[in-house]
Design an enzyme around this catalytic site. Sequence first.
Site, PDB file in Angstrom:
ATOM      1  N   ASN A  76       0.839  -1.209   0.000  1.00 49.18           N
ATOM      2  CA  ASN A  76       0.000   0.000   0.000  1.00 49.18           C
ATOM      3  C   ASN A  76       0.871   1.256   0.000  1.00 49.18           C
ATOM      4  OD1 ASN A  76      -2.601   1.172  -0.002  1.00 49.18           O
ATOM      5  ND2 ASN A  76      -2.404   1.683   2.159  1.00 49.18           N
TER       6      ASN A  76
ATOM      7  N   SER B 220      -5.172   1.853  17.393  1.00 51.81           N
ATOM      8  CA  SER B 220      -6.092   2.828  16.808  1.00 51.81           C
ATOM      9  C   SER B 220      -7.226   3.134  17.772  1.00 51.81           C
ATOM     10  CB  SER B 220      -6.669   2.207  15.530  1.00 51.81           C
ATOM     11  OG  SER B 220      -7.788   2.914  15.081  1.00 51.81           O
TER      12      SER B 220
ATOM     13  N   TYR C 146     -11.079  -5.100  10.774  1.00 49.84           N
ATOM     14  CA  TYR C 146      -9.875  -4.282  10.961  1.00 49.84           C
ATOM     15  C   TYR C 146      -9.686  -3.943  12.444  1.00 49.84           C
ATOM     16  CZ  TYR C 146      -6.968  -0.149  11.400  1.00 49.84           C
ATOM     17  OH  TYR C 146      -6.014   0.743  11.826  1.00 49.84           O
TER      18      TYR C 146
ATOM     19  N   LYS D  79      -6.696  -5.016  15.531  1.00 46.07           N
ATOM     20  CA  LYS D  79      -5.972  -4.145  16.485  1.00 46.07           C
ATOM     21  C   LYS D  79      -6.205  -4.635  17.920  1.00 46.07           C
ATOM     22  CE  LYS D  79      -4.178  -1.397  13.460  1.00 46.07           C
ATOM     23  NZ  LYS D  79      -2.753  -1.533  13.144  1.00 46.07           N
TER      24      LYS D  79
ATOM     25  N   ASN E 177      -7.293  10.484  14.395  1.00 48.65           N
ATOM     26  CA  ASN E 177      -7.385  10.571  12.924  1.00 48.65           C
ATOM     27  C   ASN E 177      -6.199  11.338  12.326  1.00 48.65           C
ATOM     28  OD1 ASN E 177     -10.090   9.892  13.939  1.00 48.65           O
ATOM     29  ND2 ASN E 177     -10.727  10.107  11.817  1.00 48.65           N
TER      30      ASN E 177
END
Length: 338
Positions: free
Chosen positions: A34, A123, A147, A151, A177
Amino acid sequence: MVLVTGGAGYIGSHTCISLHEAGFDFVVFDNLCNSSQESLARVEKIIGKKIPFYQGDIRNKQDLQSVFDTYKIDSVIHFAGLKAVGESVTIPLHYYDNNISGTLVLCQVMQENNCKKIVFSSSATVYGDPHTTPIKEDFPLSATNPYGRTKLFIEEILRDLYVSDNEYKIILLRYFNPVGAHKSGLIGEDPNGIPNNLMPFISQTAVQKREFLSVFGDDYDTHDGTGVRDYIHVVDLALGHVKALQNMDNVQNVLTVNLGTGKGYSVLDMVKAFEKASGKKVPYKIAPRRAGDVAKCFADPSYAFEVLGWRAQKGVEEMCEDSWRWQSQNPDGYDSKI
Ligand code: NAD
Ligand code: WQD
């Protein structure tokens, strides 16, 4: 020597600069699934130094071992992972394999090489739908998508590792963010295809790559009805990793820290701030809510200051100015000629 997995990515590339500025030696390991090596070429341009780079997959023991064979790795900053929430719902097994199996292999190789210090990219998604804001580190944890579950699981795996051997020094950084870009305008966020996240969507709309922004819901319980988030400048975030490494030796137990600003901005606040910073119009239309979104998510960042001496310095104006500089100088991301 610090091993930076996922160091060619958005947050990793910015962290490379901060590590260099703080005097750390580091090696980057990334499979470029990515990202592109162009980001590291540009980091090299900024810091005026060659970066040792290994193209490899964290799920591949031999790939990782070859780095440990070449360098004496003291600590690892582990960014490598897949991060698209929607995609994780479509291909969960791939997310579990890449993020969780990948982290297991990394931890095994670390253990075999007696490397016991790791900073992990967690996150704010691990807080699920928080019962109140601002969010403290001891709030209940939950996940609403694969996702987020990767985490959560990885956090638990690392806690188990510490229980098994108290010599481990483990720091879990829960980012809110991340937005913005390095001041040079040479590196920034370069999503593939249509951006999922707000900031790259806004900046691509401002350069007219996208016709308009869809604002996902205007009937939330927030000051203007649109979703509120804690946007944090990626350079502040990068500095949080430097502070983590510098404080690593004092860490007792597993240290879990929010990296946010403590301030919440709505989608429409961000549109206005971006228009002001760029001088461009960002046309938008109100659209239905996006599944899984919460009304408000922002950090209580006081613990980060207490334990790491870190606090975010950059405000939303600077986040928008820097995102705009990157986007306008590189309308096609790293494919843009400079
Ligand atoms: P990114 O996609 O730009 O960077 C991740 C990097 O990891 C990429 O360069 C990718 O090629 C590499 N990678 C992925 N799987 C790999 C594998 N199996 N082997 C080797 N390399 C691999 O993402 P980012 O925004 O820089 O995020 C970095 C980390 O921070 C991720 O773990 C992400 O989940 C986490 N995070 C990101 C955000 C965000 O909004 N950007 C928020 C919270 C947490
Ligand atoms: C922000 C706000 C949207 C796009 C995600 C992950 C989280 C973390 C950070 C990795 C929300 C609204 C967005 C658009 C919009 N990543 N929005 N139109 O959802 O807070 O967090 O990235 O760990 O795990 O879930 O970020 O940038 O997608 O959305 O109105 O086209 O912007 O509804 O209110 P989010 P985001």
